[in-house]
Structures are given as structure tokens and as C-alpha cells.
Motif scaffolding. Structure first.
Motif, PDB file in Angstrom:
ATOM      1  N   GLU A 257      59.602 -15.465   1.081  1.00  6.95           N
ATOM      2  CA  GLU A 257      58.279 -16.127   1.199  1.00  6.95           C
ATOM      3  C   GLU A 257      58.257 -17.019   2.410  1.00  6.95           C
ATOM      4  N   LEU A 258      59.544 -17.575   2.740  1.00  2.00           N
ATOM      5  CA  LEU A 258      59.306 -18.750   4.068  1.00  2.00           C
ATOM      6  C   LEU A 258      59.199 -17.893   5.146  1.00  2.00           C
ATOM      7  N   VAL A 259      59.947 -16.826   5.220  1.00  4.14           N
ATOM      8  CA  VAL A 259      59.727 -15.848   6.513  1.00  4.14           C
ATOM      9  C   VAL A 259      58.142 -15.704   6.608  1.00  4.14           C
ATOM     10  N   ARG A 260      57.541 -15.103   5.472  1.00  6.03           N
ATOM     11  CA  ARG A 260      56.032 -14.749   5.817  1.00  6.03           C
ATOM     12  C   ARG A 260      55.364 -15.997   6.114  1.00  6.03           C
ATOM     13  N   ALA A 261      55.587 -17.399   5.537  1.00  3.82           N
ATOM     14  CA  ALA A 261      54.975 -18.279   5.746  1.00  3.82           C
ATOM     15  C   ALA A 261      54.887 -18.847   7.041  1.00  3.82           C
ATOM     16  N   ASN A 262      56.054 -18.770   7.744  1.00  6.02           N
ATOM     17  CA  ASN A 262      56.174 -18.784   9.343  1.00  6.02           C
ATOM     18  C   ASN A 262      55.794 -20.310   9.621  1.00  6.02           C
ATOM     19  N   VAL A 263      56.396 -21.395   8.933  1.00  7.49           N
ATOM     20  CA  VAL A 263      56.184 -22.562   9.283  1.00  7.49           C
ATOM     21  C   VAL A 263      57.419 -23.363   9.668  1.00  7.49           C
ATOM     22  N   PRO A 264      57.414 -24.510  10.183  1.00  8.87           N
ATOM     23  CA  PRO A 264      58.595 -24.982  10.671  1.00  8.87           C
ATOM     24  C   PRO A 264      59.395 -25.859   9.679  1.00  8.87           C
ATOM     25  N   LEU A 265      60.748 -25.699   9.368  1.00  7.47           N
ATOM     26  CA  LEU A 265      61.509 -26.223   8.283  1.00  7.47           C
ATOM     27  C   LEU A 265      62.298 -27.138   8.657  1.00  7.47           C
ATOM     28  N   ALA A 266      62.124 -28.304   7.856  1.00  9.21           N
ATOM     29  CA  ALA A 266      63.286 -29.501   8.091  1.00  9.21           C
ATOM     30  C   ALA A 266      64.100 -29.753   7.163  1.00  9.21           C
ATOM     31  N   ILE A 267      65.485 -29.277   7.071  1.00  7.09           N
ATOM     32  CA  ILE A 267      66.245 -29.211   5.922  1.00  7.09           C
ATOM     33  C   ILE A 267      67.314 -30.220   5.896  1.00  7.09           C
ATOM     34  N   GLY A 268      67.185 -30.811   4.540  1.00  4.28           N
ATOM     35  CA  GLY A 268      68.385 -31.938   4.427  1.00  4.28           C
ATOM     36  C   GLY A 268      67.588 -33.052   3.674  1.00  4.28           C
ATOM     37  N   PRO A 269      68.345 -34.066   3.232  1.00  2.00           N
ATOM     38  CA  PRO A 269      69.542 -34.526   3.476  1.00  2.00           C
ATOM     39  C   PRO A 269      70.501 -33.774   2.541  1.00  2.00           C
ATOM     40  N   THR A 270      71.712 -33.527   3.179  1.00  4.06           N
ATOM     41  CA  THR A 270      72.516 -32.624   2.383  1.00  4.06           C
ATOM     42  C   THR A 270      73.843 -33.391   1.958  1.00  4.06           C
ATOM     43  N   PHE A 271      74.184 -34.508   2.519  1.00  4.00           N
ATOM     44  CA  PHE A 271      75.447 -35.209   2.225  1.00  4.00           C
ATOM     45  C   PHE A 271      75.347 -35.960   0.783  1.00  4.00           C
ATOM     46  N   GLY A 272      76.207 -36.037   0.166  1.00  7.72           N
ATOM     47  CA  GLY A 272      76.193 -36.688  -1.197  1.00  7.72           C
ATOM     48  C   GLY A 272      75.599 -35.668  -2.457  1.00  7.72           C
ATOM     49  N   GLN A 273      75.887 -36.201  -3.459  1.00 11.28           N
ATOM     50  CA  GLN A 273      75.736 -35.229  -4.844  1.00 11.28           C
ATOM     51  C   GLN A 273      74.182 -35.698  -5.016  1.00 11.28           C
ATOM     52  N   PRO A 274      73.811 -34.261  -5.879  1.00 12.45           N
ATOM     53  CA  PRO A 274      72.471 -34.235  -6.137  1.00 12.45           C
ATOM     54  C   PRO A 274      72.200 -35.319  -7.000  1.00 12.45           C
ATOM     55  N   SER A 275      71.100 -36.134  -6.902  1.00  9.35           N
ATOM     56  CA  SER A 275      70.677 -37.244  -7.686  1.00  9.35           C
ATOM     57  C   SER A 275      69.583 -36.979  -8.615  1.00  9.35           C
ATOM     58  N   LYS A 276      69.036 -35.800  -8.524  1.00  9.68           N
ATOM     59  CA  LYS A 276      67.952 -35.447  -9.463  1.00  9.68           C
ATOM     60  C   LYS A 276      67.868 -33.986  -9.593  1.00  9.68           C
ATOM     61  N   ILE A 277      67.155 -33.703 -10.598  1.00  8.83           N
ATOM     62  CA  ILE A 277      67.178 -32.092 -10.842  1.00  8.83           C
ATOM     63  C   ILE A 277      66.710 -31.324  -9.655  1.00  8.83           C
ATOM     64  N   GLU A 278      65.782 -31.729  -8.995  1.00  8.28           N
ATOM     65  CA  GLU A 278      65.223 -30.737  -8.072  1.00  8.28           C
ATOM     66  C   GLU A 278      66.324 -30.668  -6.698  1.00  8.28           C
ATOM     67  N   LEU A 279      67.481 -31.173  -6.698  1.00  4.48           N
ATOM     68  CA  LEU A 279      68.387 -31.189  -5.723  1.00  4.48           C
ATOM     69  C   LEU A 279      69.564 -30.688  -6.250  1.00  4.48           C
ATOM     70  N   GLN A 280      69.504 -29.805  -7.248  1.00  6.67           N
ATOM     71  CA  GLN A 280      70.743 -28.970  -7.824  1.00  6.67           C
ATOM     72  C   GLN A 280      71.210 -27.928  -7.009  1.00  6.67           C
ATOM     73  N   HIS A 281      70.208 -27.454  -6.076  1.00  7.52           N
ATOM     74  CA  HIS A 281      70.807 -26.379  -5.347  1.00  7.52           C
ATOM     75  C   HIS A 281      71.081 -26.726  -3.775  1.00  7.52           C
ATOM     76  N   LYS A 282      71.087 -28.108  -3.691  1.00  3.55           N
ATOM     77  CA  LYS A 282      71.483 -28.662  -2.504  1.00  3.55           C
ATOM     78  C   LYS A 282      72.652 -28.049  -1.718  1.00  3.55           C
ATOM     79  N   SER A 283      72.718 -27.415  -0.609  1.00  7.83           N
ATOM     80  CA  SER A 283      73.887 -26.507  -0.107  1.00  7.83           C
ATOM     81  C   SER A 283      73.801 -26.614   1.516  1.00  7.83           C
ATOM     82  N   TRP A 284      74.997 -26.928   2.088  1.00  9.81           N
ATOM     83  CA  TRP A 284      75.218 -26.828   3.765  1.00  9.81           C
ATOM     84  C   TRP A 284      75.005 -25.495   4.029  1.00  9.81           C
ATOM     85  N   GLU A 285      74.865 -24.381   3.124  1.00 13.72           N
ATOM     86  CA  GLU A 285      74.583 -22.913   3.599  1.00 13.72           C
ATOM     87  C   GLU A 285      73.179 -22.866   4.104  1.00 13.72           C
TER      88      GLU A 285
END
Length: 384
Positions: A257-285
Motif C-alpha cells: 500500500e505504501l509503494v502504491r501511495a508513493n509518498v515520502p516516509l520518515a521512520i522513527g523514533p525507534t530507540f526505546g520501548q513501545p510506550s503505547k499500543i500503537e508503537l507495539q510493532h516498532k522495529s529497526w527492520e
């Protein structure tokens, strides 16, 4: 004024492989790159033999200068809690150039930052792109109004739960309402032409949204969760406006879906533990997965969530998690410059660009590497 940085190994963010060359700087710009360059007798010579030369690093998204070094609650200026819809706010009216976080960033090789309102509001106001040294934000700015901040997910719900927002549906509805009104406001202005008597009554909030509606700046969408990311894409498409996506924590779940959207992505911050449910899939990958799929990826600290000077270490963690090292390098240089619309000036070492450079004694990603010197507009950043 001329300066020659001689004999360094150049990593220019354009070519995959580094090369040895001299860099001629004249009046704050890169005037030439090559071997045995001729300079005036008055030129300053910097011997970079044995050093690596990188473009100054670029941060695509943070709040530094509005919230930074040793600032308690009373000193925070990055969120406005009185109204969930505040497009009329401008980062340049709150940034403190004397915040030591900016000097620390510069000494760490980060020379340009895009900073602005936080994520409490559905519409928060405009971000500014600026250099990390200076006394007056007007002089430091590369682009005073680079994007219009919007936010989805838990933050607007949490901040305005007792006032007007209790669900993601409310957030989306408030954004749509303002975009509908801004589109109509623009239509009336265009129809009025030179006849001032036909102009609609001035509305500061709608007026602030005109650059978005005219395609001059993008919406800068705070979105972690996959459904929030896709809501941002859906609304931008509905109104035909430009969009950049910020955080993109669950981006690896919706790669196609993001490939199709073709918009710039800024990813992070990724250091630290997830502090809320919407960060549960936080990953350096995540940066590497999306970069490999063909997306334009920037890596961010979201400073001061992560210390701004640690931007290069964020890229290093992405490399350790599988990201191509050159793509990770671009993710903290030329890609964020493109993300915030200033790649004509910063983000790579090329003739004609600002002389923003970082000299190191080793690999950019190594903990043992020191930033030997940072130059912004051809001027060395001093520690004191």
C-alpha cells in the motif's frame, strides 16, 4: 572567502562508492570538487588527509528548539492544548536558537533540521527547516514554512478526550471539515480575482491552509498505526494535496500500500520501548524493508525523543537490522532533504549546494568514530 578541504575521502550521498578529492568552498557554497584545485593565496586550507567527509546530516522531523535541552514543562512550546485545530501556528514563532540542543546537534554533524508542532492537535501548524547554528531563526531558516503538521492516532484522542475527540473517526472528521472549508475559501478568493469587494471575510486558520490547498507545501502526517497511515493517504488523495508520512511505525505491515501511495516516509523514533499500543510493532527492520521495496525513506530521531546528535546511530541500527548501508546513509542526508523540499541546497556534496559538511575519523556508523569538525555554510562550528 575561500576554503579548501584537501585530501579527504568523500561520501557525497550521490555515488555509492567514496572517492578522494578536494572541496573548494566559496562564500558558503561548494564551488568545485576535484583534484589539485587552484585557490587564492588568502584561502584557508583544511587538511582532511585520513578523514572521511560527509554532507551535513539532515533531520526530517523533530521538535528541537521548541522542546530541548533541560527544558521542563514550563519551557515546552511544541504543543498548543487550547484547540485541536491550529493551522495558523508557525514553528518559527516559538523556536529558541539558543537552546543548547541545536549546538549539540551541530557538533554531532546534524546541520539542518525540520522542526515544528507536536502531535497533540489534529492540525498543529507549520514546520520550519533551518540550520542548527545562529542567533535569529529568520536568518537560520532554509524554508520557514516547510509543511503543515497533522496528527492521527492516540495523541489527539488523549489530549482532547474531555473536549471534542474520543475516536479516530473524530480526528479524521475534524481534518476533513477544515480541508473542505479551506478548499471553499480558496475557491472564493480565486473567483474574486482583483475585485476585493468579492473576497470572503478573512479567516486566519483557513488562510494558513492555502499553501496546502495550492500544493505549495505538504500535509505532514503523524501516523504510527497502519490504519492511521492509510487514513492519511486516503484524505490526501480525496483533496488532491501533497502528503508526507511521519513515524510509519507499522509501515512494514502495509508495504504494498505504501509503494502504491508513493509518498515520502520518515521512520522513527525507534530507540526505546513501545510506550503505547500503537508503537507495539516498532522495529529497526522497518526502514530497510520499506527502502528495499522502493519507498523514499528517511530515518528520524523525533528529537528530543532521541538526542538529535544520535541520528547517525539510528542509521547504524537500521544497517545492523538489514538495511543497505548506502540507503541508510541517504536516509539521513539526501532523502530527508527531499522529504522537506530543500534538496536543492542540502543533503549531498555537490557543486552549488550549501557547504554543510561533517569530517570524521572513521565510519559514520561506528560508536568509536568521532566528529572531528562540522561546517555550516562553510563556517566551522566551534564547541564554545
Amino acid at each position: 572567502m575561500e576554503m579548501l578541504i584537501r585530501g579527504g575521502k568523500i561520501f557525497d550521498a550521490v555515488h555509492r562508492e567514496p572517492y578522494e578529492a578536494d572541496i573548494l568552498i566559496r562564500d558558503g557554497k561548494i564551488a568545485d570538487i576535484g583534484a589539485n584545485l587552484a585557490v587564492s593565496a588568502e584561502a584557508e586550507i583544511v587538511d582532511a588527509t585520513g578523514l572521511n567527509v560527509y554532507p551535513g546530516l539532515v533531520e526530517a522531523h523533530g521538535h528541537i528548539g521548541l522542546d530541548g535541552w533541560a527544558i521542563g514543562y514550563e519551557g515546552q512550546d511544541y504543543n498548543e492544548y487550547t484547540d485541536p485545530v491550529t493551522p495558523q501556528l508557525r514553528a518559527i514563532d516559538g523556536i529558541n536558537p539558543f537552546d543548547y540542543s541545536l549546538k549539540d546537534a551541530a557538533l554531532g554533524g546534524v546541520t539542518t533540521i525540520c522542526a515544528g508542532p507536536g502531535s497533540s492537535n489534529v492540525i498543529g501548524g507549520t514546520f520550519a527547516a533551518f540550520k542548527t547554528v545562529g542567533k535569529c531563526i529568520d536568518d537560520m531558516c532554509v524554508k520557514p514554512e516547510a509543511a503543515m503538521k497533522i496528527a492521527f492516532g492516540e495523541n489527539p484522542k488523549r489530549c482532547y478526550r474531555d473536549k471534542s475527540i474520543t475516536s479516530r473517526m473524530s480526528t479524521a472528521a475534524k481534518l476533513r471539515e477544515m480541508l473542505f472549508r479551506a478548499r471553499e475559501y480558496m475557491r472564493k478568493i480565486d473567483l474574486a480575482g482583483d475585485d476585493e469587494s468579492k473576497l470572503p471575510p478573512f479567516d486566519m486558520r483557513l488562510n494558513a491552509l492555502l499553501p496546502v490547498m495550492r500544493g505549495e507545501i505538504p500535509l505532514k502526517a503523524h501516523a504510527h498505526q497502519a490504519n492511521d497511515i492509510l487514513t492519511a493517504v486516503r484524505i490526501a488523495k480525496e483533496f488532491g494535496v501533497k502528503l508526507t508520512l511521519e513515524h510509519v511505525t507499522e509501515g512494514a505491515l502495509i508495504v504494498d500500500e505504501l509503494v502504491r501511495a508513493n509518498v515520502p516516509l520518515a521512520i522513527g523514533p525507534t530507540f526505546g520501548q513501545p510506550s503505547k499500543i500503537e508503537l507495539q510493532h516498532k522495529s529497526w527492520e522497518t526502514p530497510g524493508i520499506l527502502s528495499k521495496a522502493g519507498c523514499q525513506v528517511s530515518i528520524i530521531t523525533d528529537s528530543p525523543v532521541t538526542e538529535q546528535s544520535h541520528l547517525r546511530f539510528c542509521a547504524a541500527m537500521a544497517v545492523e537490522s538489514g538495511m543497505d548501508p548506502f540507503e541508510a546513509f541517504k536516509a539521513i542526508t539526501i532523502n530527508p532533504a527531499k522529504h522537506i523540499g530543500i534538496a536543492d541546497r542540502v543533503g549531498s556534496i555537490e557543486v552549488g549546494k550549501d557547504a554543510d559538511l561533517m569530517l570524521t575519523d572513521g565510519c559514520l556508523y561506528a560508536l568509536s568514530t568521532h566528529v572531528v569538525a562540522t561546517y555550516i555554510d562553510g563556517v566551522k562550528v566551534e564547541k564554545t
